[in-house]
Design a protein around this motif. Sequence first.
Motif, PDB file in Angstrom:
ATOM      1  N   ASP A  97     -14.862 -11.386  33.363  1.00 28.06           N
ATOM      2  CA  ASP A  97     -15.271 -12.693  33.878  1.00 28.06           C
ATOM      3  C   ASP A  97     -15.513 -13.705  32.760  1.00 28.06           C
ATOM      4  O   ASP A  97     -16.583 -14.292  32.643  1.00 28.06           O
ATOM      5  CB  ASP A  97     -16.538 -12.541  34.726  1.00 28.06           C
ATOM      6  CG  ASP A  97     -16.857 -13.806  35.523  1.00 28.06           C
ATOM      7  OD1 ASP A  97     -15.925 -14.588  35.785  1.00 28.06           O
ATOM      8  OD2 ASP A  97     -18.051 -14.013  35.853  1.00 28.06           O
ATOM      9  N   ASP A  98     -14.503 -13.893  31.934  1.00 31.74           N
ATOM     10  CA  ASP A  98     -14.584 -14.821  30.799  1.00 31.74           C
ATOM     11  C   ASP A  98     -13.203 -15.444  30.638  1.00 31.74           C
ATOM     12  O   ASP A  98     -12.192 -14.745  30.677  1.00 31.74           O
ATOM     13  CB  ASP A  98     -14.974 -14.041  29.535  1.00 31.74           C
ATOM     14  CG  ASP A  98     -15.211 -14.944  28.331  1.00 31.74           C
ATOM     15  OD1 ASP A  98     -14.312 -15.745  28.011  1.00 31.74           O
ATOM     16  OD2 ASP A  98     -16.276 -14.812  27.688  1.00 31.74           O
ATOM     17  N   LYS A  99     -13.149 -16.766  30.458  1.00 31.88           N
ATOM     18  CA  LYS A  99     -11.850 -17.433  30.397  1.00 31.88           C
ATOM     19  C   LYS A  99     -10.987 -16.948  29.240  1.00 31.88           C
ATOM     20  O   LYS A  99      -9.753 -16.999  29.310  1.00 31.88           O
ATOM     21  CB  LYS A  99     -12.026 -18.945  30.307  1.00 31.88           C
ATOM     22  CG  LYS A  99     -12.740 -19.443  29.061  1.00 31.88           C
ATOM     23  CD  LYS A  99     -12.874 -20.954  29.089  1.00 31.88           C
ATOM     24  CE  LYS A  99     -13.567 -21.482  27.842  1.00 31.88           C
ATOM     25  NZ  LYS A  99     -13.701 -22.969  27.870  1.00 31.88           N
ATOM     26  N   SER A 100     -11.615 -16.448  28.175  1.00 34.82           N
ATOM     27  CA  SER A 100     -10.828 -15.924  27.054  1.00 34.82           C
ATOM     28  C   SER A 100     -10.272 -14.543  27.366  1.00 34.82           C
ATOM     29  O   SER A 100      -9.473 -14.006  26.601  1.00 34.82           O
ATOM     30  CB  SER A 100     -11.676 -15.872  25.783  1.00 34.82           C
ATOM     31  OG  SER A 100     -12.764 -14.988  25.922  1.00 34.82           O
ATOM     32  N   PHE A 101     -10.702 -13.961  28.491  1.00 29.22           N
ATOM     33  CA  PHE A 101     -10.170 -12.668  28.936  1.00 29.22           C
ATOM     34  C   PHE A 101      -9.536 -12.810  30.310  1.00 29.22           C
ATOM     35  O   PHE A 101      -9.679 -11.948  31.173  1.00 29.22           O
ATOM     36  CB  PHE A 101     -11.279 -11.610  28.967  1.00 29.22           C
ATOM     37  CG  PHE A 101     -11.822 -11.247  27.615  1.00 29.22           C
ATOM     38  CD1 PHE A 101     -10.989 -10.774  26.625  1.00 29.22           C
ATOM     39  CD2 PHE A 101     -13.167 -11.394  27.336  1.00 29.22           C
ATOM     40  CE1 PHE A 101     -11.475 -10.441  25.368  1.00 29.22           C
ATOM     41  CE2 PHE A 101     -13.678 -11.061  26.083  1.00 29.22           C
ATOM     42  CZ  PHE A 101     -12.827 -10.586  25.097  1.00 29.22           C
ATOM     43  N   SER A 102      -8.835 -13.920  30.506  1.00 32.47           N
ATOM     44  CA  SER A 102      -8.100 -14.108  31.748  1.00 32.47           C
ATOM     45  C   SER A 102      -6.968 -13.094  31.818  1.00 32.47           C
ATOM     46  O   SER A 102      -6.642 -12.430  30.828  1.00 32.47           O
ATOM     47  CB  SER A 102      -7.520 -15.522  31.814  1.00 32.47           C
ATOM     48  OG  SER A 102      -6.530 -15.689  30.796  1.00 32.47           O
ATOM     49  N   LEU A 103      -6.359 -12.961  32.985  1.00 34.29           N
ATOM     50  CA  LEU A 103      -5.251 -12.026  33.138  1.00 34.29           C
ATOM     51  C   LEU A 103      -4.131 -12.340  32.159  1.00 34.29           C
ATOM     52  O   LEU A 103      -3.590 -11.444  31.508  1.00 34.29           O
ATOM     53  CB  LEU A 103      -4.725 -12.074  34.577  1.00 34.29           C
ATOM     54  CG  LEU A 103      -3.525 -11.176  34.887  1.00 34.29           C
ATOM     55  CD1 LEU A 103      -3.852  -9.718  34.616  1.00 34.29           C
ATOM     56  CD2 LEU A 103      -3.090 -11.373  36.347  1.00 34.29           C
ATOM     57  N   ALA A 104      -3.792 -13.619  32.013  1.00 28.60           N
ATOM     58  CA  ALA A 104      -2.722 -14.018  31.083  1.00 28.60           C
ATOM     59  C   ALA A 104      -3.101 -13.677  29.648  1.00 28.60           C
ATOM     60  O   ALA A 104      -2.259 -13.194  28.875  1.00 28.60           O
ATOM     61  CB  ALA A 104      -2.454 -15.515  31.214  1.00 28.60           C
ATOM     62  N   SER A 105      -4.370 -13.903  29.278  1.00 30.67           N
ATOM     63  CA  SER A 105      -4.815 -13.599  27.916  1.00 30.67           C
ATOM     64  C   SER A 105      -4.762 -12.109  27.640  1.00 30.67           C
ATOM     65  O   SER A 105      -4.309 -11.670  26.570  1.00 30.67           O
ATOM     66  CB  SER A 105      -6.240 -14.110  27.702  1.00 30.67           C
ATOM     67  OG  SER A 105      -6.280 -15.519  27.758  1.00 30.67           O
ATOM     68  N   LEU A 106      -5.212 -11.297  28.585  1.00 26.07           N
ATOM     69  CA  LEU A 106      -5.191  -9.846  28.406  1.00 26.07           C
ATOM     70  C   LEU A 106      -3.763  -9.336  28.240  1.00 26.07           C
ATOM     71  O   LEU A 106      -3.505  -8.430  27.446  1.00 26.07           O
ATOM     72  CB  LEU A 106      -5.871  -9.156  29.582  1.00 26.07           C
ATOM     73  CG  LEU A 106      -7.390  -9.355  29.688  1.00 26.07           C
ATOM     74  CD1 LEU A 106      -7.913  -8.733  30.981  1.00 26.07           C
ATOM     75  CD2 LEU A 106      -8.108  -8.767  28.476  1.00 26.07           C
ATOM     76  N   LYS A 107      -2.836  -9.923  28.977  1.00 22.87           N
ATOM     77  CA  LYS A 107      -1.423  -9.547  28.830  1.00 22.87           C
ATOM     78  C   LYS A 107      -0.939  -9.888  27.418  1.00 22.87           C
ATOM     79  O   LYS A 107      -0.210  -9.103  26.794  1.00 22.87           O
ATOM     80  CB  LYS A 107      -0.564 -10.265  29.869  1.00 22.87           C
ATOM     81  CG  LYS A 107      -0.742  -9.742  31.279  1.00 22.87           C
ATOM     82  CD  LYS A 107       0.149 -10.503  32.264  1.00 22.87           C
ATOM     83  CE  LYS A 107       0.002  -9.953  33.673  1.00 22.87           C
ATOM     84  NZ  LYS A 107       0.853 -10.699  34.651  1.00 22.87           N
ATOM     85  N   ASN A 108      -1.358 -11.054  26.920  1.00 26.17           N
ATOM     86  CA  ASN A 108      -0.974 -11.452  25.558  1.00 26.17           C
ATOM     87  C   ASN A 108      -1.572 -10.519  24.517  1.00 26.17           C
ATOM     88  O   ASN A 108      -0.904 -10.132  23.553  1.00 26.17           O
ATOM     89  CB  ASN A 108      -1.436 -12.885  25.281  1.00 26.17           C
ATOM     90  CG  ASN A 108      -0.528 -13.927  25.893  1.00 26.17           C
ATOM     91  OD1 ASN A 108       0.608 -13.630  26.274  1.00 26.17           O
ATOM     92  ND2 ASN A 108      -1.006 -15.137  26.005  1.00 26.17           N
TER      93      ASN A 108
END
Length: 217
Positions: free
Chosen positions: A77-88
């Motif tokens: 629940d953190d914008k730096s750990f969004s789904l897109a970020s985690l994929k990156n």
Amino acid sequence: MATDRHELQMSEDFDSLVRRIQNTSHVLQQDARLVINRNVTTRAWLTGFYIVEYEQHGRDRAKYGDKLLKRLAEQLDDKSFSLASLKNYRQFYLYYPEIARPIADYLQHKTQKSQSLISLFQQIGNQRLIKSQSLISLSDGLQSDIVSEDGFAIKAANGNVMAAPDMVFNRLSFTHIAQLIHLNDPQKRAFYAIEAMRGPWSVRELQRQIDSNYYER
């Protein structure tokens, strides 16, 4: 027996994965004012490392399966750990596993100045970080041949040129790297990384060069 013991030590459940990522993020964010680029890169790479290690050894990994990253993003629940970020972050680790050594060296150096990093470094484990299975074969396949005077490029045993891992870690921001990991061709990715360091190119210039197919020309 040794292998079984190793896998048992490496295994963890989903809650442990969440805590590991959160602890790393918290510790590195506290020191971000001093060395923000390398901290951001380290956090991104370690997050990818944790995810891949969990996918391979997590005790309850089958419970989450293909929905792991989505569930993880919801839990963190953190914008730096969004789904897109985690994929990156995951892709970053998979494309640049060789950065393990400069990251381990960086964390070890930082523990001499920050007590809050000592437990983090012990938690990760220097040997675990450097000797992960994907790195053993990679390290065996690398030569120390420098193919550019500036040291940005090295040659692998298969003859391919790759960006020097320590240079990538120290010279490129994660925002640069985020552009590179969308390139599937490893030689194209190496070309743009090396040229971005030589430029040096801003993130905008790197993206412009990629969009203009500079590599193909």
